[in-house]
Enzyme design. Structure first.
Site, PDB file in Angstrom:
ATOM      1  N   LEU A  94      46.295  49.394  50.643  1.00  0.00           N
ATOM      2  CA  LEU A  94      46.624  48.684  49.415  1.00  0.00           C
ATOM      3  C   LEU A  94      45.433  47.802  49.079  1.00  0.00           C
ATOM      4  CD1 LEU A  94      50.301  47.354  49.837  1.00  0.00           C
ATOM      5  CD2 LEU A  94      49.545  49.310  48.488  1.00  0.00           C
ATOM      6  N   ASP A  95      45.128  47.668  47.798  1.00  0.00           N
ATOM      7  CA  ASP A  95      44.079  46.740  47.402  1.00  0.00           C
ATOM      8  C   ASP A  95      44.419  45.350  47.929  1.00  0.00           C
ATOM      9  OD1 ASP A  95      42.979  48.829  45.996  1.00  0.00           O
ATOM     10  OD2 ASP A  95      43.830  48.210  44.075  1.00  0.00           O
ATOM     11  N   ALA A  96      43.406  44.551  48.239  1.00  0.00           N
ATOM     12  CA  ALA A  96      43.636  43.206  48.772  1.00  0.00           C
ATOM     13  C   ALA A  96      44.566  42.368  47.894  1.00  0.00           C
ATOM     14  CB  ALA A  96      42.299  42.489  48.983  1.00  0.00           C
ATOM     15  N   THR A  98      46.955  43.313  46.019  1.00  0.00           N
ATOM     16  CA  THR A  98      48.276  43.934  45.892  1.00  0.00           C
ATOM     17  C   THR A  98      49.104  43.654  47.135  1.00  0.00           C
ATOM     18  OG1 THR A  98      47.324  45.726  44.577  1.00  0.00           O
ATOM     19  CG2 THR A  98      49.508  46.100  45.491  1.00  0.00           C
ATOM     20  N   ARG A 184      46.005  50.705  38.365  1.00  0.00           N
ATOM     21  CA  ARG A 184      45.320  49.709  37.543  1.00  0.00           C
ATOM     22  C   ARG A 184      44.477  50.375  36.460  1.00  0.00           C
ATOM     23  NH1 ARG A 184      42.537  46.249  42.245  1.00  0.00           N
ATOM     24  NH2 ARG A 184      41.735  45.025  40.485  1.00  0.00           N
TER      25      ARG A 184
END
Length: 245
Positions: A94-96, A98, A184
């Site tokens: 997961l993106d940081a 998120t 995104r």
């Protein structure tokens, strides 16, 4: 060294192989030097795998100390399986910014099988987001991301008047593929960037100190060993409710 599997079981030096056997060679995992002792909510755990709730702002892994990867031994009990991993491993990212659910492998065989399930799109993930603008519909976004096929199913849940954006919309998202920043990028291209997105949002319209309004709230898949369906769901972060009023 336990890095070879025959038919998803740890191979021994005296094993014979035959035509049709599946052989996997695993990359040796070098354990981080230090455990990051921070509390992570564990939503599901057994001897083979776990599902944890990653907080926003924490990176999954990388060349640093404060990562989800380094926090896993502090939060999970060691597997007693014969092919247990020396250090539990996230099987996706997961993106940081998120927050949300991350699946963790605790054994070599579950790591291999879960990786195959991701490639075959057998692990279903759901997200919630708040986006800028009014999007009262549902459908499929399928523009390429990074030159590769990318598909995201979406559904509008609630449209709310907003002084700054006229409207904001709470949406649910189900990625069919797993490209970097796929959700995104897809929403930004459509003209509905996610609130708080500093990379793909509208310049001058980023909420300060609120973070990204995107969370991984659902996972569903068949257990790699038992075949029993696992479904875990969590509510959207409390900041969603506070923002929407």
């Amino acid at each position: 060294n336990g890095l070879g599997l025959i038919n998803k079981k740890r191979a021994k030096s005296g094993d014979y192989i035959k035509s049709g056997d599946q052989i996997d060679l695993l990359q040796k995992d070098i354990s981080p030097n230090k455990i990051y002792k921070t509390k992570i909510n564990v939503m599901y755990e057994d001897e083979h795998l776990a599902i944890v709730h990653k907080p926003a702002g924490l990176v999954v892994s990388g060349n640093r100390y404060k990562t989800l990867h380094n926090a896993l031994p502090f939060n999970l009990y060691p597997s007693k399986e014969h092919d247990s991993l020396p250090w539990p491993l996230p099987i996706h990212r997961l993106d940081a910014p998120t927050s949300g659910l991350v699946i963790i492998a605790k054994t070599y065989s579950s790591r291999v099988t879960l990786g195959e399930m991701i490639e075959q799109r057998k692990i279903h993930k759901g997200y919630e987001a708040i986006i800028q603008g009014k999007m009262a519909c549902h459908g499929l976004l399928n523009t390429n991301v990074q030159g590769k096929e990318a598909m995201t199913k979406f559904k509008s849940v609630e449209v709310i008047p907003d002084l700054r954006n006229d409207f904001v919309t709470r949406v649910k998202l189900w990625p069919v593929t797993g490209r970097k920043h796929q959700l995104r990028i897809h929403l930004s291209r459509l003209g509905f960037p996610i609130m708080g997105d500093k990379t793909y949002g509208m310049k001058g319209n980023i909420l300060l100190k609120k973070g990204l309004f995107l969370a991984a709230t659902e996972v569903a898949f068949k257990h790699p060993k038992t075949g029993v369906k696992i479904e875990v769901a969590i509510p959207a972060p409390s900041k969603f409710k506070r923002f929407l009023g």
